[in-house]
Scaffold this active site. Sequence first.
Site, PDB file in Angstrom:
ATOM      1  N   GLU A 167      82.849  25.504  37.678  1.00 24.84           N
ATOM      2  CA  GLU A 167      82.353  26.290  36.657  1.00 24.84           C
ATOM      3  C   GLU A 167      83.380  26.715  35.506  1.00 24.84           C
ATOM      4  OE1 GLU A 167      78.385  28.282  37.749  1.00 24.84           O
ATOM      5  OE2 GLU A 167      79.952  29.187  38.669  1.00 24.84           O
ATOM      6  N   GLU A 168      84.503  27.244  36.125  1.00 24.59           N
ATOM      7  CA  GLU A 168      85.739  27.876  35.283  1.00 24.59           C
ATOM      8  C   GLU A 168      86.244  26.628  34.625  1.00 24.59           C
ATOM      9  OE1 GLU A 168      89.881  30.188  35.723  1.00 24.59           O
ATOM     10  OE2 GLU A 168      88.616  29.853  37.526  1.00 24.59           O
TER      11      GLU A 168
END
Length: 414
Positions: A167-168
């Site tokens: 996600e990051e």
Amino acid sequence: MGVQMKPVLLGAAFAAVACTTFIALILSLANHHTLDLPHSTQYGIVFDAGSTHTALFLYQWLGSKENSTGIVSQSLSCDVDGDGISSYVQNPPGAGESLKKCLAVAKAAIPSGQQRATPVYLGATAGMRLLSLENKSQADIILAEVTKTIQSYPFDFRGARILTGMEEGAYGWITINYLFESFIKHTFEGKWVHPKAGRILGALDLGGASTQISFTLRDPVRVPESSFNPKLYGYKYEVYTHSYQCYGKDQALKKLQAWLHKAFSAYFYTFDFLGLAPKAPLNQVLSTIDTHCNKTWNTLVAQNPSIKAKYLRDYCASAHYIMTILLKGLKFNNTWDQISFEKQVADTAVGWTLGYMLNLTNLIPSEHSRAITGVSHNQWAAQTFFIVSALFLSLLIVILFLALKSCKLLYIVM
């Protein structure tokens, strides 16, 4: 003769009232214009709880959207004092306490009537990922403390959670391509359009505890757990993204220190210090790093009096580690000229938080369009004149009627 004239005047007044009322009615119904009112500004807050520090970012966008996704801009940023929230293992309430200064800054920047509708998110990255692996209950306690603090402010708190490395990296990819107008572009005609030949960029992120790489492929991503599929401005994308846990700058330096028994974001800050940002030829980069690393400590301190020693001592090791990642790990030897080291684009911080906010605007309902209906100033003035005239004539009729009635009574009595 006077008594005989009054019925005539009364009839004329009735006719005049009818005419002016009819004209006023026509004016009130004809030539109406509808104007769309401007959409109100909406706000959103994202905390980036990194391994070494936390920052608050306040974003804003109009209530209208383009194909379900907001046109988001950064309103302000605020650096939280102290280290990252994962460092508060011995004092969990201190993690929440550290956020109060920046929450107060955000509260002052948002109109009071919109504060309770402003969503707030806290995303923790690699530092908390590592802590959760080592001691999940301790990580949960820290998240509970920051939750308690944020909930004490008049915002719409949507949760504090630990982001996955994928996600990051993926949200950072969204940020980069949004800021470089790869998804949507504003034309001279004042319209937002999808670029026909938009160049989709890849994204590299080097944090304190992890490093991420994200990019699109011509072929489908073969590893499902590395595939991210956002839908932005009506278009679907498939992104390959991978996070290398424990390969962040600080984690790497800790390992180096352990091996040698010695006493960012990292990509940009290191290369900016060396005078190599945003771009420089590879041979210049290598020679600059070599020159820097061969200086004595006394020389470095004398040449950089404003830089804290704890940062100054790490630039050499950081630079070598970055080059190892980019050249030996990711094989950018032949495509070095395509790399750009950026901290901000269009006054907006490069990081995962903007991409996170953009993706979340898909879930926030669009504001219903608002419109008002009215007439031109000249038409309004004419309409008002005839309405006032009708009222005046109506009053005149009443006076004449009463006068005529009194005359009849007088005639009967006599």
